[in-house]
Motif scaffolding. Structure first.
Motif, short mmCIF file in Angstrom:
data_model
loop_
_atom_site.label_atom_id
_atom_site.label_comp_id
_atom_site.label_asym_id
_atom_site.label_seq_id
_atom_site.Cartn_x
_atom_site.Cartn_y
_atom_site.Cartn_z
N UNK A 311 0.77 -1.31 0.32
CA UNK A 311 0.10 0.01 -0.06
C UNK A 311 1.28 1.31 0.09
N UNK A 312 0.34 1.85 -1.04
CA UNK A 312 1.22 3.30 -1.09
C UNK A 312 1.69 3.86 0.68
N UNK A 313 0.90 3.79 1.86
CA UNK A 313 1.00 4.66 2.55
C UNK A 313 1.57 3.79 4.00
N UNK A 314 1.71 2.41 3.63
CA UNK A 314 2.19 1.63 4.53
C UNK A 314 3.43 1.92 5.34
N UNK A 315 3.17 2.10 6.79
CA UNK A 315 3.89 2.52 7.33
C UNK A 315 4.40 4.34 7.57
N UNK A 316 3.48 5.32 6.81
CA UNK A 316 3.61 6.58 6.92
C UNK A 316 2.15 6.93 7.85
N UNK A 317 2.95 7.33 8.78
CA UNK A 317 0.91 8.36 9.46
C UNK A 317 1.16 9.69 9.19
N UNK A 318 -0.18 10.29 8.23
CA UNK A 318 -0.18 11.30 8.24
C UNK A 318 -1.51 12.05 8.39
N UNK A 319 -1.65 12.88 8.33
CA UNK A 319 -3.50 13.81 8.71
C UNK A 319 -4.54 12.58 7.24
N UNK A 320 -5.30 12.72 8.04
CA UNK A 320 -6.03 12.63 7.00
C UNK A 320 -6.50 13.03 5.62
N UNK A 321 -6.59 14.50 5.84
CA UNK A 321 -7.26 14.56 4.46
C UNK A 321 -5.48 14.82 3.68
N UNK A 322 -4.34 14.62 3.91
CA UNK A 322 -2.65 15.12 3.12
C UNK A 322 -2.84 13.33 2.82
N UNK A 323 -3.61 12.18 3.74
CA UNK A 323 -3.81 10.79 3.51
C UNK A 323 -4.37 10.26 2.04
N UNK A 324 -5.87 11.14 2.15
CA UNK A 324 -6.68 11.08 1.50
C UNK A 324 -5.53 11.85 0.04
N UNK A 325 -5.71 12.86 0.75
CA UNK A 325 -4.30 13.80 -1.58
C UNK A 325 -3.44 13.22 -1.74
N UNK A 326 -2.67 11.83 -1.03
CA UNK A 326 -1.31 11.54 -1.43
C UNK A 326 -2.37 10.39 -2.20
N UNK A 327 -3.46 9.52 -1.46
CA UNK A 327 -3.14 8.56 -2.51
C UNK A 327 -3.94 8.59 -3.70
N UNK A 328 -4.80 9.82 -4.04
CA UNK A 328 -4.90 10.29 -5.17
C UNK A 328 -4.33 10.51 -5.92
N UNK A 329 -2.98 11.20 -6.08
CA UNK A 329 -1.61 11.24 -6.10
C UNK A 329 -1.25 9.92 -7.09
N UNK A 330 -0.90 8.91 -5.93
CA UNK A 330 -0.75 7.34 -5.68
C UNK A 330 -1.60 6.67 -7.07
N UNK A 331 -2.78 6.78 -7.77
CA UNK A 331 -3.71 6.17 -7.59
C UNK A 331 -3.84 6.85 -9.06
N UNK A 332 -3.53 8.49 -9.51
CA UNK A 332 -2.83 8.96 -10.88
C UNK A 332 -2.11 8.33 -11.82
N UNK A 333 -0.98 8.62 -10.54
CA UNK A 333 0.29 8.14 -11.24
C UNK A 333 0.63 6.28 -11.88
N UNK A 334 -0.33 5.77 -10.86
CA UNK A 334 -0.44 3.72 -11.48
C UNK A 334 -1.09 3.84 -12.56
#
Length: 602
Positions: A311-334
């Motif tokens: 998972x793209x945020x495995x082992x990384x703990x961030x704020x929920x809104x930041x995690x959601x945005x980074x997941x969108x970036x990871x999905x778009x890059x994939x």
């Protein structure tokens, strides 16, 4: 009852109850006695009045004849009973008070006994403590005495060894001196004998040297004559044969062409090999597999190839809104990688230790790309070689079949504003090379920049960025999750292993983690991770290997003190940097700088 017995103070009669007739001869006068009145001088004294007895007898007779005699008697009895009951009640009250006083006295005695027992217990404890202190002091004195004896013995042994060494060194020096004297005498004797022999054979030696020189001269002259004759005949034969001349010229030309061709072809092959199989010097770390690495570590490379996607945020703990945005970036890059589209360049900025590098690696792994990590601080020391090194990085990235996520950490170190007073000419040239290679969108590489001070970027760099993400310090919820994660990783998991030395004392882990998260406000994820390592090190450093609450609190306290010092240093550095920038701006405004030739930009 004074009216009944006729005894009174100062007067000889009393008043009858209502309904009784007055006694005869009284005349209704309370002080009369047959017309006899006591002397006024004795009116205030007690006297015996005989008339009173007569009046009492008369009253008794009248009372006996009265219809209310029985009632008066009953009333007198009831009054007497009432008085007796009151007296008994008073006696009971007195007895109760006496019992209460006895109970109070018993309670006071018990309290005194308890106090006495407590004092005796306290004295006993103090005596035990004093005896324990005396025993400890005796033991410490014994240890100190033993240590002094050991030190004394060690000192004596060292002195003995030093004396032996000195004696041995003296013996060796004396032996060396004797050997030196003997050698000098032997050499002197040999030289004297040789000099004597040379003086005796001087004529013979001179004759031998002269004959040897003549023979050598004759031999060299004959060799020169023979070589000249041979070369002359060969050159004449070579010139007279035109085919040999042509073949020789063609051979020399072909040899020169072969040498230069081999030189350039080896250079091209080396550059191709470096671009395809090697790793550029600016790249610190990469997931791209090279042939040399495969040959060195085949098992490790095989595990890396067949490793499952995380998972793209495995082992990384961030704020929920930041995690959601980074997941969108990871999905778009994939999806961009799958559809061979153009990648979007990304800027991640914020305080150090907030997870930027970890996310860049996970983003590359999650999207199926190769990642390459370089730091901005490696560019400046390269000087003039920085331009070629930068082109090698992008040439190397272009040859990847998976695509490369190029992560530049501390990017502001060389991508800052092109000011002549802030960066050198070599750094400006390297920056221009970077701008040239990133001027257009690419489907081969994706640029991810990380910086703590993005305001120092050159305006052209900001134009290359498609998306910017801010990484901030964790708040209370994220700190709570981070503390639990690293407490489990560095403390609980090693404690559960049978081979490990680390153990954990009995306390409420959940409550402790919550308490720590409230205390460490302002710490980054990296600092919290180091705090977990500090807990583990404290347990390993202890004699029993047990991690206690006190040890945890001590490490938390030290971490907060260190963090406060870092904050002070950072504030001082920011003030200093701002002052320097203000000074440079004023200096640039007051100076007239001649126009420099235009530098082509991408």
């Amino acid at each position: 009852m004074s009216w009944l017995f006729g005894m009174n103070k100062g007067q000889g009669g009393g008043q009858l109850p209502p309904g009784f007739p007055p006694p005869p001869g009284s005349g209704g006068d309370s002080g009369g006695n047959d017309g006899k009145t006591p002397d006024k001088s004795r009116s205030d004294a007690y006297t015996f009045d005989s008339a009173a007895l007569e009046r009492a007898a008369q009253a008794a007779k009248t009372l006996e004849r009265s219809a209310h005699a029985k009632d008066a008697l009953e009333l007198s009895k009831m009054q007497e009973q009432t008085i007796q009951i009151e007296n008994q009640k008073k006696i009971k009250e007195m007895e109760g008070q006496i019992e209460q006083m006895k109970l109070e006295q018993a309670r006071v005695m018990e309290e005194e006994k308890r106090k006495t027992l407590r004092e005796e217990t306290k004295l006993s404890q103090q005596k035990s403590q004093y005896q324990d202190q005396l025993a400890r002091k005796r033991y410490d004195d014994q240890l100190a005495q033993q240590a002094r004896l050991n030190e004394e013995n060690l000192r004596k042994q060292e002195e003995s060894v030093q004396k032996q060494e000195q004696m041995k060194r003296g013996s060796m020096e004396y032996q060396a001196e004797l050997n030196h004297k003997n050698d000098m005498k032997r050499i002197e004797a040999e030289l004297r004998g040789k000099a004597k022999i040379d003086r005796e054979n001087q004529d013979i030696l001179k004759e031998q040297i002269r004959l040897r020189a003549q023979e050598d001269r004759k031999t060299r002259l004959e060799s020169i004559k023979t070589a000249g004759a041979v070369l002359g005949e060969g050159f004449k034969a070579f010139i007279s044969d035109w085919d040999k001349v042509t073949a020789t010229a063609a051979g020399i030309t072909l040899a020169a062409a072969g040498i230069y061709g081999a030189k350039y072809s080896i250079g091209v092959a080396a550059r191709y090999t470096e671009a395809r199989l090697g790793k550029p010097s600016l790249v610190r770390e990469t997931s791209r597999i090279t042939v040399l690495e495969t040959l060195k570590h085949p098992i490790k490379i095989g595990k890396k190839i067949f490793k499952k996607k995380e998972e793209v945020l495995s082992g990384i703990i961030l704020k929920p809104e930041l995690e959601e945005r980074l997941r969108d970036v990871a999905i778009a890059t994939s999806h961009t990688k799958k559809n061979n589209g153009f990648y979007r360049n990304l800027l991640m900025y914020g305080p150090p230790g907030t997870g930027k590098t970890m996310f860049a690696k996970n983003l590359a792994k999650h999207s199926g790309m190769d990642y390459a990590i370089m730091t901005g601080g490696d560019v400046a020391p390269m000087g003039k070689e920085g331009v070629s090194a930068m082109h090698k990085v992008f040439d190397w990235a272009q040859t990847s079949r998976k695509g490369v996520l190029l992560f530049v950490d501390e990017a502001d170190a060389f991508l800052r504003k092109r000011n002549r007073e802030l960066i050198s000419e070599d750094m400006r040239a390297t920056l221009n090379a970077f701008l040239y290679r990133t001027g257009e969108q690419s489907n081969k590489f994706m640029i991810v920049l990380a910086s703590n001070t993005p305001e120092q970027f050159d305006w052209a760099i900001n134009d290359r960025l498609d998306e910017m993400v801010e990484f901030s310090l964790p708040n209370l919820e994220e700190r709570n999750r981070l503390v639990r994660q690293y407490f489990d990783k560095y403390v609980l998991q090693p404690a559960f292993e049978a081979k490990g030395r680390l153990k954990v004392a009995e306390f409420d882990f959940d409550k402790k983690c919550t308490e720590i998260a409230e205390k460490i406000e302002g710490l980054s994820g990296r600092e919290i991770s180091k705090l977990g390592v500090g807990w583990q090190a404290a347990a390993y450093a202890s004699e029993s290997g047990v991690l206690t609450e006190a040890m945890i609190d001590e490490k938390v306290k030290d971490a907060m003190k260190s963090h406060e010092k870092k904050v002070i240093w950072q504030e001082d550095h920011s003030i200093y940097t701002t002052a320097d920038q203000r000074t440079l701006s004023q200096k640039a405004a007051s100076m007239v700088i001649p126009k420099a030739p235009a530098v082509p930009e991408s």
